[in-house]
Write an enzyme that holds these catalytic residues in place. Structure first.
Site, short mmCIF file in Angstrom:
data_model
loop_
_atom_site.label_atom_id
_atom_site.label_comp_id
_atom_site.label_asym_id
_atom_site.label_seq_id
_atom_site.Cartn_x
_atom_site.Cartn_y
_atom_site.Cartn_z
CB SER A 8 -1.05 2.19 -0.63
OG SER A 8 -0.80 1.14 0.00
CG HIS A 33 0.46 0.41 -4.36
ND1 HIS A 33 1.50 0.24 -5.55
CD2 HIS A 33 1.30 0.34 -3.23
CE1 HIS A 33 2.79 0.30 -4.97
NE2 HIS A 33 2.71 0.45 -3.69
CG ASP A 35 2.73 -1.11 -0.16
OD1 ASP A 35 3.56 -0.73 -1.05
OD2 ASP A 35 1.81 -0.18 0.10
CG MET A 37 6.07 -4.01 3.88
SD MET A 37 5.88 -2.61 4.99
CE MET A 37 5.11 -1.63 3.72
CG HIS A 66 5.96 -1.74 -3.53
ND1 HIS A 66 5.85 -0.50 -2.99
CD2 HIS A 66 7.46 -2.22 -3.79
CE1 HIS A 66 7.23 -0.18 -2.81
NE2 HIS A 66 8.00 -0.90 -3.28
CG MET A 68 8.89 -2.82 -0.14
SD MET A 68 7.78 -1.55 0.64
CE MET A 68 6.07 -2.22 0.21
CG MET A 137 10.83 3.16 -3.04
SD MET A 137 8.85 2.89 -2.91
CE MET A 137 8.34 3.37 -1.39
CG PHE A 143 6.89 2.47 8.66
CD1 PHE A 143 6.30 1.39 9.81
CD2 PHE A 143 8.33 2.56 8.45
CE1 PHE A 143 7.13 0.68 10.41
CE2 PHE A 143 9.10 1.61 9.32
CZ PHE A 143 8.49 0.63 10.30
N GLY A 144 3.40 3.65 5.90
CA GLY A 144 2.52 4.50 5.19
C GLY A 144 2.74 5.74 6.03
N GLY A 145 2.22 6.95 5.59
CA GLY A 145 1.97 8.26 6.47
C GLY A 145 3.14 9.18 6.44
CG ASP A 175 4.75 3.42 -3.03
OD1 ASP A 175 4.06 4.23 -2.24
OD2 ASP A 175 5.07 2.15 -3.12
N GLY A 176 4.86 7.29 -1.95
CA GLY A 176 5.11 7.48 -0.51
C GLY A 176 4.81 9.07 -0.47
N GLY A 177 3.93 9.66 0.66
CA GLY A 177 3.71 10.83 0.89
C GLY A 177 2.89 11.58 -0.07
N GLY A 197 -1.61 6.30 0.10
CA GLY A 197 -2.37 5.12 1.03
C GLY A 197 -2.86 6.24 2.04
C1 DX5 Z 1 5.54 2.37 1.80
C2 DX5 Z 1 4.60 1.80 0.81
C3 DX5 Z 1 3.88 2.66 0.09
C4 DX5 Z 1 2.90 3.15 1.15
C5 DX5 Z 1 2.61 4.63 0.86
O1 DX5 Z 1 6.85 1.30 1.90
O2 DX5 Z 1 5.41 1.18 -0.28
O3 DX5 Z 1 2.91 2.18 -0.87
O4 DX5 Z 1 1.69 2.71 1.43
O5 DX5 Z 1 1.83 5.14 1.81
P1 DX5 Z 1 1.71 6.63 2.04
O6 DX5 Z 1 0.88 7.21 0.73
O7 DX5 Z 1 0.62 6.70 3.23
O8 DX5 Z 1 2.78 7.42 2.08
ZN ZN Z 2 4.14 0.52 -2.25
#
Ligand code: DX5
Ligand code: ZN
Length: 214
Positions: A8, A33, A35, A37, A66, A68, A137, A143-145, A175-177, A197
């Site tokens: 991502s 990927h 994102d 937003m 993706h 959002m 999800m 948010f990432g991380g 997707d996520g974590g 990400g």
């Molecule tokens: C979150 C995004 C993810 C994000 C994942 O809203 O959809 O794609 O970048 O990031 P990590 O891998 O850091 O959780």
């Molecule tokens: Zn995403």
């Protein structure tokens, strides 16, 4: 692990986005990927059409976009023109989800549907056969991380059963974590695509991180 890794770009250095795209190109990753937003559907704003268009020129691998955003139907053609290969909309943002999926496919893209952590997998039943990717999800989007939500494993199992029952060929994307600590278990449970990400672009050596996650 026979799966696709989709780093991502949200976690990349935005001042060096082209370098991040080139790094993904030269790596074992399968997709980019992206994102998008809008600050309304999710409490954050990332990047949009002109940024995707600018970096598309430097990539050959598919752009997995993706969305959002609220009212994604308005922008389907615009994202196709910007270079999206897969366009994923949120079930929670689409009152006419069936129509949105048809419109994405009619525009020549693969259609993805994302569901938030609180959304039940079985709400996908009526559309699953027409969908190319389901994005589960595993954090709340925005948010990432963030920390991976463990309940996701059960949702993968439920989605696999529903896919079987509906004759769908949709890929299951998480997707996520996602990171080294859960990637193996996710793939063994049934994930086809892992988005990563922070565990890629937050790593000391992103290429090595991709290699171990891919
Ligand atoms: C979150 C995004 C993810 C994000 C994942 O809203 O959809 O794609 O970048 O990031 P990590 O891998 O850091 O959780
Ligand atoms: Zn995403």
């Amino acid at each position: 692990m026979a799966h696709i890794l989709a780093p991502s770009l949200l976690s990349a250095d935005f001042a060096e986005l082209r370098k991040a795209v080139e790094l993904i190109e030269e790596s074992e990753a399968g997709w980019h990927h992206l994102d998008v937003m809008d600050g309304v559907f999710v409490p954050n704003i990332s990047f949009g059409l002109p940024v995707i268009k600018a970096i598309r020129k430097h990539a050959r691998k598919p752009f997995d976009v993706h969305l959002m955003i609220v009212d994604p139907d308005k922008f389907i053609g615009a994202f196709r023109d910007a270079g999206a290969d897969h366009l994923t909309v949120h079930l929670e943002a689409c009152p006419h989800l069936h129509r949105s999926i048809q419109a994405i496919r009619a525009a020549g893209m693969k259609a993805g549907v994302a569901i938030n952590p609180h959304t039940r997998v079985d709400l996908l039943e009526e559309v699953l056969a027409d969908v190319d990717v389901v994005c589960l999800m595993s954090v709340n989007p925005g948010f990432g991380g963030q920390k991976f939500i463990e309940r996701t494993y059960a949702k993968i199992t439920e989605l696999k059963a529903l896919r079987e029952r509906t004759g769908s060929k949709a890929l299951i994307e998480i997707d996520g974590g996602v990171g080294m600590e859960n990637a193996g278990k996710l793939v063994n449970t049934g994930a086809d695509v892992l988005v990563a990400g922070n565990s890629v672009f937050g790593a000391h050596d992103p290429k090595a991180a991709i290699r171990s996650l891919a």
